[in-house]
Design a protein around this motif. Structure first.
Motif, mmCIF file in Angstrom:
data_model
loop_
_atom_site.group_PDB
_atom_site.id
_atom_site.type_symbol
_atom_site.label_atom_id
_atom_site.label_comp_id
_atom_site.label_asym_id
_atom_site.label_seq_id
_atom_site.Cartn_x
_atom_site.Cartn_y
_atom_site.Cartn_z
ATOM 1 N N GLY A 37 79.980 -9.446 -0.986
ATOM 2 C CA GLY A 37 81.464 -9.449 -1.216
ATOM 3 C C GLY A 37 82.387 -10.594 -0.495
ATOM 4 N N THR A 38 81.524 -11.663 -0.157
ATOM 5 C CA THR A 38 82.233 -12.552 0.728
ATOM 6 C C THR A 38 82.669 -13.989 -0.048
ATOM 7 O OG1 THR A 38 82.140 -13.635 2.966
ATOM 8 C CG2 THR A 38 80.263 -14.141 1.627
ATOM 9 N N GLY A 39 82.221 -13.923 -1.346
ATOM 10 C CA GLY A 39 82.872 -14.931 -2.091
ATOM 11 C C GLY A 39 81.608 -15.740 -2.552
ATOM 12 N N LYS A 40 80.361 -15.835 -2.485
ATOM 13 C CA LYS A 40 79.188 -16.619 -2.742
ATOM 14 C C LYS A 40 79.336 -16.800 -4.209
ATOM 15 C CE LYS A 40 76.256 -14.071 -0.833
ATOM 16 N NZ LYS A 40 76.954 -13.020 -0.473
ATOM 17 N N SER A 41 79.068 -15.876 -5.092
ATOM 18 C CA SER A 41 79.130 -16.009 -6.480
ATOM 19 C C SER A 41 80.546 -16.442 -7.115
ATOM 20 C CB SER A 41 78.625 -14.570 -7.149
ATOM 21 O OG SER A 41 77.324 -14.233 -6.714
ATOM 22 N N THR A 42 81.485 -15.915 -6.461
ATOM 23 C CA THR A 42 82.654 -16.329 -6.882
ATOM 24 C C THR A 42 82.945 -17.832 -6.912
ATOM 25 O OG1 THR A 42 83.766 -14.218 -6.293
ATOM 26 C CG2 THR A 42 85.244 -16.115 -6.585
ATOM 27 N N LEU A 43 82.548 -18.655 -5.719
ATOM 28 C CA LEU A 43 82.443 -19.949 -5.545
ATOM 29 C C LEU A 43 81.766 -20.680 -6.592
ATOM 30 C CD1 LEU A 43 83.651 -22.304 -3.890
ATOM 31 C CD2 LEU A 43 81.379 -22.004 -2.230
ATOM 32 N N LEU A 44 80.462 -20.194 -6.973
ATOM 33 C CA LEU A 44 79.613 -20.570 -8.018
ATOM 34 C C LEU A 44 80.405 -20.497 -9.553
ATOM 35 C CD1 LEU A 44 76.011 -19.931 -7.457
ATOM 36 C CD2 LEU A 44 77.331 -21.747 -6.401
ATOM 37 N N LYS A 45 81.110 -19.424 -9.652
ATOM 38 C CA LYS A 45 81.906 -19.346 -10.729
ATOM 39 C C LYS A 45 82.861 -20.405 -11.020
ATOM 40 C CE LYS A 45 80.419 -14.554 -11.810
ATOM 41 N NZ LYS A 45 80.666 -13.130 -11.732
ATOM 42 N N ALA A 46 83.631 -20.271 -9.784
ATOM 43 C CA ALA A 46 84.679 -21.511 -9.729
ATOM 44 C C ALA A 46 84.249 -22.770 -10.114
ATOM 45 C CB ALA A 46 85.560 -21.358 -8.430
ATOM 46 N N LEU A 47 82.948 -23.357 -9.602
ATOM 47 C CA LEU A 47 82.408 -24.464 -9.608
ATOM 48 C C LEU A 47 82.146 -24.568 -10.841
ATOM 49 C CD1 LEU A 47 81.174 -27.165 -8.444
ATOM 50 C CD2 LEU A 47 79.385 -25.849 -8.062
ATOM 51 N N PHE A 48 81.568 -23.825 -11.779
ATOM 52 C CA PHE A 48 81.389 -23.794 -13.330
ATOM 53 C C PHE A 48 82.483 -23.786 -14.315
ATOM 54 C CE2 PHE A 48 79.017 -22.251 -17.171
ATOM 55 C CZ PHE A 48 78.383 -23.241 -17.350
ATOM 56 N N GLY A 49 83.714 -23.384 -13.733
ATOM 57 C CA GLY A 49 85.050 -23.303 -14.563
ATOM 58 C C GLY A 49 85.113 -21.940 -14.944
#
Length: 255
Positions: A37-49
């Motif tokens: 819940g610290t934002g790891k997957s969110t950061l990847l999803k943002a990087l992919f757009g």
């Protein structure tokens, strides 16, 4: 070089990334670590757009991620997401071939087919080529999606918990192949891992997140300490080095 400059991600009232900066070099593997819940997957999803930034910018070479450049931006990626949904009537080799969807025609050429079969052979799964993917185990499907990402011949390889469903053998098969391909083909590789010891073994650099903040970054040997493990995971641990100088984290029970 892949660059994140002052990345902020806000979903509703929840701030999932706060002023994150990093630079990732071709030929190196970077692992993102941190509690749930610290934002790891969110950061990847943002990087992919897939998730819009509140502010900041991702760039690779002369290209930056914008709404108008999304298709061109994504064409640079081999992306292996965390959620594995392969409820389709396709064989394993057909799923791998989809990695070159943009270049496929109604008839698959021998060169393309041999390339896909070669990738499956390299990761030890050529015997599954004609198997229905919906009947494969979760770990086998995970490896097939890894083969699909390699088939794209990307500039950026991005993997979200790529070994979560794999047994011990295939964890090392996937990560060893990922490191080899990253170095030989000069990929920029970034992945989310939970296993600190696998990250220490296979990553050139670590990005450690907590509560949306980048709290540490650098080579595993430089930043993996007992104090860091305690502060990030609230777990006591010993950090020792093996005969190759690679950190090994041994958690300790509170008896």
């Amino acid at each position: 070089m892949l660059t994140a400059n002052q990345i902020n991600i806000q979903i509703g009232s929840l701030s999932l990334a706060k002023n994150i900066d990093f630079e990732l070099k071709p030929g190196q593997v970077t692992a993102i670590l941190g509690p749930n819940g610290t934002g790891k997957s969110t950061l990847l999803k943002a990087l992919f757009g897939d998730i819009k930034l509140e502010s900041g910018e991702f760039s690779y070479g002369d290209n930056s991620l914008t709404h108008n450049s999304l298709s061109q931006w994504r064409s640079q990626f081999g992306y292996m997401p965390q959620d594995i949904n392969l409820d389709v009537n396709l064989t394993a080799i057909e799923v791998v071939l989809l990695g070159q969807l943009d270049a496929l025609s109604l008839r698959v050429g021998n060169e393309t087919l041999h390339k896909a079969l070669g990738i499956l052979d390299q990761i030890g799964l050529s015997h599954l080529a004609n198997k229905d993917v919906s009947k494969l185990s979760g770990g086998q499907r995970q490896m097939i999606l890894f083969a699909q990402a390699l088939m794209r011949e990307p500039k950026i390889m991005m993997l979200d918990e790529p070994v979560s469903a794999l047994d011990l053998h295939y964890q090392h098969v996937l990560l060893e192949h990922l490191v080899t391909q990253t170095r030989e083909r000069e990929y920029v590789t970034i992945m989310v891992l939970h296993d600190l010891n696998l990250a220490a073994q296979y990553a050139d650099n670590l990005l450690v997140l907590k509560n949306g903040h980048l709290v540490a970054s650098g080579h595993p040997k430089a930043i993996l300490t007992s104090d860091l493990v305690q502060s990030i995971y609230d777990v006591q641990a010993q950090v020792i080095e093996d005969e190759h100088g690679v950190p090994f984290i041994r958690t300790t029970r509170a008896y």
